[in-house]
Design an enzyme around this catalytic site. Structure first.
Site, PDB file in Angstrom:
ATOM      1  N   SER A 145       0.915  -1.387  -0.044  1.00  0.00           N
ATOM      2  CA  SER A 145      -0.019  -0.015  -0.179  1.00  0.00           C
ATOM      3  C   SER A 145       1.005   1.354  -0.083  1.00  0.00           C
ATOM      4  CB  SER A 145      -0.888  -0.102   1.258  1.00  0.00           C
ATOM      5  OG  SER A 145      -1.564   1.270   1.477  1.00  0.00           O
ATOM      6  N   TYR A 158      -2.133  -0.660  10.553  1.00  0.00           N
ATOM      7  CA  TYR A 158      -2.160  -1.349   8.918  1.00  0.00           C
ATOM      8  C   TYR A 158      -1.064  -0.562   8.381  1.00  0.00           C
ATOM      9  CZ  TYR A 158      -4.005  -1.135   4.382  1.00  0.00           C
ATOM     10  OH  TYR A 158      -4.174  -1.094   3.027  1.00  0.00           O
TER      11      TYR A 158
END
Length: 263
Positions: A145, A158
């Site tokens: 990501s 995350y």
């Protein structure tokens, strides 16, 4: 773009929706042998049917990537049917499920995120490494990501889980390069997927899952080692890497306030 994919055996995790499903649909016309892994059996079988209709053979396994034994068993069965040429480790959790409360993530919440986003990738890759090395070829695609570049205040764990797989992919690429095995690390920004529909924030410069999948397959075709997109978020991420920490902290606070929205 066809050459790297024609008649290849490609494993995709997270294949029931989002980027994984879009990748499967875009690969199917190349008459690949697709192995799809995902948790939602209904949606997974729907994607499988689309891929078969488009010209590819396709097998679907409804398995959670956090279950290392089940994943290893699926991959062994896949290998027995035909040597795997490429694995796209795409499965993970995101969206509202990974946002941190004001006091931060609990240890249990953090464990769940790391099990899915970090160990899930490792579980999906390691059973195939010996086969890749023995054959002297193979392609690994790890979906990280854009948040892997900096720790975001609304999702510290995350961010860390995605940073971990980004670094894992980089190290794996350097380890396996002498054996002829390629590794691509993918760092997308906001993607319009079912997982992100309930995010309590705006998603500027977002891309559809289909657009993200196309960029990933183009990067594989071009032999890239790491990509980050879209260019707007890539510029922010790379620019923040050379800024003093206090400036980055202020920038992220401004962005955080600007992107908030109420449902």
């Amino acid at each position: 773009m066809a050459e790297p994919f024609n008649s290849r055996h490609i494993v995709i995790t997270g294949g029931s929706s989002g980027i994984g499903a879009a990748l499967a649909r875009q690969l199917a016309p190349f008459h690949c042998h697709l192995t799809l892994i995902g948790r939602d059996a209904g949606r997974l079988n729907g994607v499988r049917a689309e891929c078969v209709a488009a010209g590819s053979s396709c097998v679907a396994y409804s398995v959670d990537v956090t279950d290392s034994r089940a994943i290893a068993s699926c991959l062994a069965e896949a290998q027995a049917s035909a040597p795997v040429d490429m694995v796209i480790a795409n499965a993970g959790i995101g969206g509202k499920a990974v946002l941190a409360p004001a006091t931060g993530e609990t240890a249990e919440h953090a464990r769940q995120i790391f099990e899915a986003n970090t160990m899930g990738v490792i579980n999906s890759v390691t059973p195939l490494l010996a086969g890749f090395r023995e054959r002297g070829r193979g392609q690994i695609v790890i979906v990280s990501s854009i948040m892997a570049y900096h720790g975001l205040p609304d999702a510290p764990v995350y961010s860390a889980s995605k940073a971990a797989v980004r670094i894992y992919g980089q190290g794996l690429r350097r380890l396996l390069a002498p054996a002829g095995v390629k590794v691509l690390v993918v760092c997308p920004g906001f993607i319009e997927t079912p997982m992100n529909v309930d995010l309590p924030m705006k998603m500027p410069f977002s891309l559809t899952a289909e657009a993200a999948a196309a960029r990933i397959l183009t990067a594989v075709s071009n032999g890239k080692s790491e990509i980050a997109f879209p260019w707007q978020w890539r510029t922010v991420a790379f620019g923040a890497s050379i800024m003093p920490s206090f400036m980055v902290d202020s920038l992220f606070q401004i962005c955080r306030n600007a992107l908030k929205r109420d449902f």
